[in-house]
Design an enzyme around this catalytic site. Sequence first.
Site, mmCIF file in Angstrom:
data_model
loop_
_atom_site.group_PDB
_atom_site.id
_atom_site.type_symbol
_atom_site.label_atom_id
_atom_site.label_comp_id
_atom_site.label_asym_id
_atom_site.label_seq_id
_atom_site.Cartn_x
_atom_site.Cartn_y
_atom_site.Cartn_z
ATOM 1 N N TYR A 107 7.464 -2.512 9.762
ATOM 2 C CA TYR A 107 6.322 -1.617 9.602
ATOM 3 C C TYR A 107 5.732 -1.331 11.000
ATOM 4 O O TYR A 107 6.250 -1.766 12.013
ATOM 5 C CB TYR A 107 5.275 -2.240 8.684
ATOM 6 C CG TYR A 107 5.536 -2.026 7.202
ATOM 7 C CD1 TYR A 107 6.828 -1.966 6.687
ATOM 8 C CD2 TYR A 107 4.489 -1.893 6.302
ATOM 9 C CE1 TYR A 107 7.068 -1.763 5.337
ATOM 10 C CE2 TYR A 107 4.711 -1.688 4.950
ATOM 11 C CZ TYR A 107 6.009 -1.633 4.472
ATOM 12 O OH TYR A 107 6.235 -1.426 3.131
ATOM 13 N N CYS A 167 9.812 -5.058 -10.824
ATOM 14 C CA CYS A 167 8.729 -5.299 -9.856
ATOM 15 C C CYS A 167 8.804 -4.186 -8.813
ATOM 16 O O CYS A 167 8.284 -3.088 -9.020
ATOM 17 C CB CYS A 167 8.810 -6.700 -9.272
ATOM 18 S SG CYS A 167 10.443 -7.218 -8.717
#
Length: 646
Positions: free
Chosen positions: A174, A349
């Site tokens: 990220y 999920c």
Amino acid sequence: MNYNNLFTPFKIGKMEVKNRLVFSPMGTNSSHIDGTIANDEIDYFEERAKGGVGLIIMGCQFLSKEIAQGSLEGILEQTYVIPQLTTVCEAVQRYGAKIIAQISCGTGRNAFPNMLGEPPMSASPIPSTFNPAVNCRPMSYEDIQDVMKKFANSAKIAKDAGFDGIEIHGHAGYLIDQFLSPIWNKREDEYGGTPEKRTRFAREIVRSIRGAVGPDMPILFRISLDHRFEGGRTLEDSMPLIKLLEEEGVDAVDIDAGSYETIDYIFPPAYLGDACMDYVCEPARKTVNIPILNSGNHTPETAVKLIESGNADFVMFGRQLIADPEMPNKLMNGLREEVRPCIRCNEDCIGRIAGRLTKLSCSVNIQACDEARFAIKPAAKAKKVVIIGAGPAGLEAARVAALEGHNVTVFEKENVIGGQLAAAATPAFKSQLRRLVGWYELQLKKLGVDLQLGKEIHAEDKALMDCDNIIVATGAVPFNPPIKGIDSSNVINVIDAHKNKELLKGENIVICGGGLSGCDSALELATEEGKNVAIVEMMDSIAKDVMFINKAALIPALEKAGVKAYTSCKVTSIDEQGVHVEKADGTSELIKADTVVTAFGMRKNNKLAEELKAKYHIKTRVVGDCEKVGKVGTAIRMGFFAAMSL
């Protein structure tokens, strides 16, 4: 095993955590568009705190709406988000657990293309991960200073809301990680050019937060220490970084491995095995003196081993605590076999979030993120319920119906429960599937379900006439297309290949069909039986029905095992020599085989279901593969819903 060492207290800075079990940060994609978190998310975290975990780290919340890029996680920009955050903090703290706000300045180059907009900024003008045709906008000095102000603002909001600490999301490639890594950071100013300069962005974030929250609130830093791809940061590269973070005042490091280039390590599937990222802990322990947290397919047993090694102080469970929020309390009370396992499928999920842009759930725990709506309550009137089939749909229907107080009888024509689940669970890498079958067996026994094995039931049986409700869960059977030789003595179906290894004659095995079941069987036979395995697939690639994260681990595992893949090949016939195929260019080839395994897919086993719908249409419900062929989670969800609607 003795799990006592998991339940000793330990401090992060001045914050004492009651045990060593941490709920890993993982977004639920359930917040409101204005950045406030939803009640469903509050219930979800409260359930995990109630289950006994010591520390909860919420999934990342963003600095601003622009940086969030449409992701439905919390946004710590305006003070109106504080009341809901206070509610979640106090819901968790009520049970003696601590709760951490994880704050992110965005995905940078890792933005999903189906989210809002393109990656707005990164350390350098590097290509976007998912759309390499688009270059990221390099952040200016002014951009960086704006991020620092936003971190201070978000940290102040988190503190006012009542969080016990803050974690900086510097993970998995990220934006912060893009500054830390030379493969992404091409800058030559004060934020790049040397290892120390590349940490400046992260260290200034730590200072910004510390200035906003004061000296006592712990600050954690989440970082991947081994990117696991060519040119990515290695363990050796990462050690000086975490040392500098410690010197900057970070109170703990939350460490694992992987990046979006090796996305299977971000959401590790079954193929990576247990504790697949604990190897990063020992070198980190030798480098820093602050507490270490570690995640990555941990089991209670690997957690004990890691804590006892001294290489980490906390063990993190993400999907496992989604599957069973009560795991800590069960371990503490000697109920290990009561723990419902995560099967590491990633389908419901992250799969729901990335694939459908909807909120998180769980293949084995349908109540996840719907704890209030799907609460199991005693029925007003106990009914006689007959369930036909003890595969995943039937087992879940039986469990939930019994919990509601109904009188449940399950008829299963085989002598064991599990259906296709039991067959698919034979590989070593599917150990959690085996645990799931065992868990269901224990639950049904405890709940007093009348389980009649080896009993095939028919539409005329009196038990169906006398009951109040019928749930049909007869599953699916292998589909065999009309191919010459498919009934030969050297041909078996993939279910039998899993269950009866003695049917596999010779060393050379050809599997017809390169879907998930064919690929899993190939991997099992190559790695555990030592066979020479080839897959024949009519489409242009194998594993097309496998979720992309799982596929990222499965394909390399097949290659490492020496499994050959013949794609764009149509099976024309089978004989004692092997499989005859027609290739895309129209030519033919014989792929030699001692045994041929058919994995052409499954078809609904719905003959009885149709009969019962015609005869008892009001009280009959059809679930699982005999209604619609799907995945394990699909079947369990259908069984859960059927029982909840009684």
